[in-house]
Design a protein around this motif. Sequence first.
Motif, PDB file in Angstrom:
ATOM      1  N   UNK A  68       0.824  -1.213   0.000  1.00 54.05           N
ATOM      2  CA  UNK A  68       0.000   0.000   0.000  1.00 54.05           C
ATOM      3  C   UNK A  68       0.857   1.261   0.000  1.00 54.05           C
ATOM      4  N   UNK A  69       1.925   1.285   0.818  1.00 53.90           N
ATOM      5  CA  UNK A  69       2.738   2.491   0.942  1.00 53.90           C
ATOM      6  C   UNK A  69       3.961   2.507   0.016  1.00 53.90           C
ATOM      7  N   UNK A  70       4.291   1.370  -0.590  1.00 53.60           N
ATOM      8  CA  UNK A  70       5.487   1.265  -1.432  1.00 53.60           C
ATOM      9  C   UNK A  70       5.188   1.509  -2.908  1.00 53.60           C
ATOM     10  N   UNK A  71       4.146   0.856  -3.422  1.00 52.39           N
ATOM     11  CA  UNK A  71       3.853   0.899  -4.863  1.00 52.39           C
ATOM     12  C   UNK A  71       3.450   2.298  -5.307  1.00 52.39           C
ATOM     13  N   UNK A  72       4.092   2.766  -6.376  1.00 47.06           N
ATOM     14  CA  UNK A  72       3.726   4.043  -6.962  1.00 47.06           C
ATOM     15  C   UNK A  72       4.287   5.260  -6.272  1.00 47.06           C
ATOM     16  N   UNK A  73       5.126   5.068  -5.238  1.00 46.32           N
ATOM     17  CA  UNK A  73       5.701   6.207  -4.540  1.00 46.32           C
ATOM     18  C   UNK A  73       7.080   6.536  -5.107  1.00 46.32           C
ATOM     19  N   UNK A  74       7.718   7.582  -4.603  1.00 47.12           N
ATOM     20  CA  UNK A  74       9.051   7.965  -5.092  1.00 47.12           C
ATOM     21  C   UNK A  74      10.091   6.942  -4.666  1.00 47.12           C
ATOM     22  N   UNK A  75      11.247   6.950  -5.356  1.00 46.64           N
ATOM     23  CA  UNK A  75      12.309   5.992  -5.064  1.00 46.64           C
ATOM     24  C   UNK A  75      12.818   6.149  -3.635  1.00 46.64           C
ATOM     25  N   UNK A  76      12.987   7.390  -3.202  1.00 51.18           N
ATOM     26  CA  UNK A  76      13.466   7.651  -1.842  1.00 51.18           C
ATOM     27  C   UNK A  76      12.480   7.141  -0.804  1.00 51.18           C
ATOM     28  N   UNK A  77      11.190   7.419  -1.038  1.00 49.96           N
ATOM     29  CA  UNK A  77      10.164   6.970  -0.102  1.00 49.96           C
ATOM     30  C   UNK A  77      10.052   5.454  -0.097  1.00 49.96           C
ATOM     31  N   UNK A 267      -5.559 -12.127  -9.496  1.00 49.91           N
ATOM     32  CA  UNK A 267      -6.136 -10.812  -9.759  1.00 49.91           C
ATOM     33  C   UNK A 267      -5.800  -9.809  -8.668  1.00 49.91           C
ATOM     34  N   UNK A 268      -5.890 -10.250  -7.409  1.00 48.22           N
ATOM     35  CA  UNK A 268      -5.573  -9.371  -6.282  1.00 48.22           C
ATOM     36  C   UNK A 268      -4.095  -8.985  -6.297  1.00 48.22           C
ATOM     37  N   UNK A 269      -3.223  -9.966  -6.553  1.00 47.61           N
ATOM     38  CA  UNK A 269      -1.778  -9.693  -6.588  1.00 47.61           C
ATOM     39  C   UNK A 269      -1.432  -8.675  -7.666  1.00 47.61           C
ATOM     40  N   UNK A 270      -2.116  -8.754  -8.813  1.00 46.81           N
ATOM     41  CA  UNK A 270      -1.849  -7.836  -9.915  1.00 46.81           C
ATOM     42  C   UNK A 270      -2.461  -6.466  -9.649  1.00 46.81           C
ATOM     43  N   UNK A 271      -3.643  -6.438  -9.051  1.00 51.26           N
ATOM     44  CA  UNK A 271      -4.371  -5.180  -8.885  1.00 51.26           C
ATOM     45  C   UNK A 271      -3.820  -4.308  -7.759  1.00 51.26           C
ATOM     46  N   UNK A 272      -3.311  -4.909  -6.690  1.00 51.14           N
ATOM     47  CA  UNK A 272      -2.905  -4.131  -5.514  1.00 51.14           C
ATOM     48  C   UNK A 272      -1.867  -3.051  -5.834  1.00 51.14           C
ATOM     49  N   UNK A 273      -0.776  -3.359  -6.567  1.00 49.16           N
ATOM     50  CA  UNK A 273       0.176  -2.292  -6.893  1.00 49.16           C
ATOM     51  C   UNK A 273      -0.445  -1.191  -7.759  1.00 49.16           C
ATOM     52  N   UNK A 274      -1.324  -1.575  -8.683  1.00 45.89           N
ATOM     53  CA  UNK A 274      -1.979  -0.580  -9.536  1.00 45.89           C
ATOM     54  C   UNK A 274      -2.878   0.332  -8.695  1.00 45.89           C
ATOM     55  N   UNK A 275      -3.643  -0.253  -7.788  1.00 47.75           N
ATOM     56  CA  UNK A 275      -4.512   0.537  -6.914  1.00 47.75           C
ATOM     57  C   UNK A 275      -3.692   1.481  -6.043  1.00 47.75           C
ATOM     58  N   UNK A 276      -2.593   0.966  -5.489  1.00 46.70           N
ATOM     59  CA  UNK A 276      -1.739   1.789  -4.631  1.00 46.70           C
ATOM     60  C   UNK A 276      -1.151   2.968  -5.395  1.00 46.70           C
ATOM     61  N   UNK A 277      -0.676   2.706  -6.622  1.00 48.04           N
ATOM     62  CA  UNK A 277      -0.104   3.783  -7.441  1.00 48.04           C
ATOM     63  C   UNK A 277      -1.155   4.850  -7.732  1.00 48.04           C
ATOM     64  N   UNK A 278      -2.391   4.432  -8.005  1.00 43.72           N
ATOM     65  CA  UNK A 278      -3.473   5.394  -8.275  1.00 43.72           C
ATOM     66  C   UNK A 278      -3.799   6.217  -7.039  1.00 43.72           C
ATOM     67  N   UNK A 279      -3.752   5.577  -5.864  1.00 51.88           N
ATOM     68  CA  UNK A 279      -4.010   6.294  -4.609  1.00 51.88           C
ATOM     69  C   UNK A 279      -2.934   7.346  -4.364  1.00 51.88           C
ATOM     70  N   UNK A 280      -1.660   6.984  -4.632  1.00 52.53           N
ATOM     71  CA  UNK A 280      -0.572   7.937  -4.435  1.00 52.53           C
ATOM     72  C   UNK A 280      -0.671   9.129  -5.382  1.00 52.53           C
ATOM     73  N   UNK A 281      -1.369   8.936  -6.506  1.00 51.21           N
ATOM     74  CA  UNK A 281      -1.576  10.052  -7.445  1.00 51.21           C
ATOM     75  C   UNK A 281      -2.863  10.825  -7.113  1.00 51.21           C
TER      76      UNK A 281
END
Length: 447
Positions: A68-77, A267-281
């Motif tokens: 949730x906090x890793x996917x789609x965030x900056x490299x440093x974060x 499906x859940x494994x594939x969707x979770x990083x995509x959902x997290x990246x969208x939340x971070x945006x």
Amino acid sequence: MPDLKKFINKHTISLATSAAMPVIGMLVLSLMAHNLPAVDFGNYIFLLITILLADTFRNGFVQTSLIKFYAGTSKKKAVEIAGSAWFVGLMQAGVFVAIDGIIYLVYHSKSADAETTIQWFGIIYMTTLPAAIASYILQAEEKFGRMLFLQVLNQGLFLAFILTLIFTHKLTFQTAVYAYFLGGAITSLLTIFNGWSKIRTIRHRTKESVSKLAHFGKFSVGTSISSYLLRSSDTFIIKLMFNPALLAVYYIPQRLMEVFEIPMRAGVATAMPELSAAVHKNNEEEVASIMKRYAGMLTVTLIPIAIVAFLLAAPVIELLFGKQYHETEAVNIFRLFMCYVMLMPVDRFFGVTLDIINKPHLNMLKVILMLTVNVAGDFIGIWIFHSLYAVAIASLFTFFSGAVFGYWALKKHLKFTIRDIFSLGYQELKNVINHLLEKSKIDKAEV
């Protein structure tokens, strides 16, 4: 759908990853059941269940929060989150190992096998931590090919060790434990040396991120434990209320339901990083679109499969489990299960999306509600009808209650309708099928 080819490739690898563990695991269990004395095999099953229950805590406490906090965030974060996840994982594993150590020092069993279980549980649990965190990070980074490699390596090594022990006539409970430990240790060492586990990021942990992961994790682990109890509650109630022989009758359709779990886990494994990246945006529309796409595609895919399974229930159960179950309640219980298959993807993705939009307490409440409905429905149904069918029918109300609560909770934060889920799922599935058919024509033309 953006980048259809990438989506298909990613989901195909994720599906293979989700299928690899149960398939290889079932093969290993079959080999051990045929080559170990019943007592030794029972001891191994007890150790395995203990480790899997502890893994439920680890997955709940670390996996979802890391993604949730890793996917789609900056490299440093991302480095900061990975290091903080390592710290949280070590603290959680340390608590389990400390409890195991105290039990080992205080509890003295007359059984050498019980001593072995207590002695090796903590060692195995700590040893498998690097591989576990590596798999969480790889999932967050959407590197599903590497995830598949790790799963096959871990299970494949264990299978190779068990086969070696069988051929050398040295398979016992203790040697099986050694094999399990070696498979996990080699896999973890590989993730450390090739950098997949990112163990060095622990020095970049921050108090803020550790606190954030732990706060999220306490709800996520509550959801995981409640889900575990939900899956197990029918078994305990049947054992309490009926002849123990009926457990096998109910277990057969339950086991067959794992076929439907494979595409959902993928499906859940594939969707979770995509959902997290969208939340971070901060893109709520994209979050809703991803949720609708995956839930809808899985629902539309599973409905015809469920219809075929409903019609072929009797011959499938006879083929897999023998003629003795052909005339039992197992066939009709499986058919009852097929009546709520279409609710499973919707329920699952409502829960995952609640987690990712930082509402894990609502997902935990959803699962607790489902557990309450299931237990109450089982006892009320058995009291009225005195039949196993009552337990199966209660499951329909269980998933319906979860879907209704999830819909109500998500509607407060995202704009969507149930109709959106089915229509988008159908359209996207049609796009995938058309893409595959066109690719097949091109491949044939090139040949």
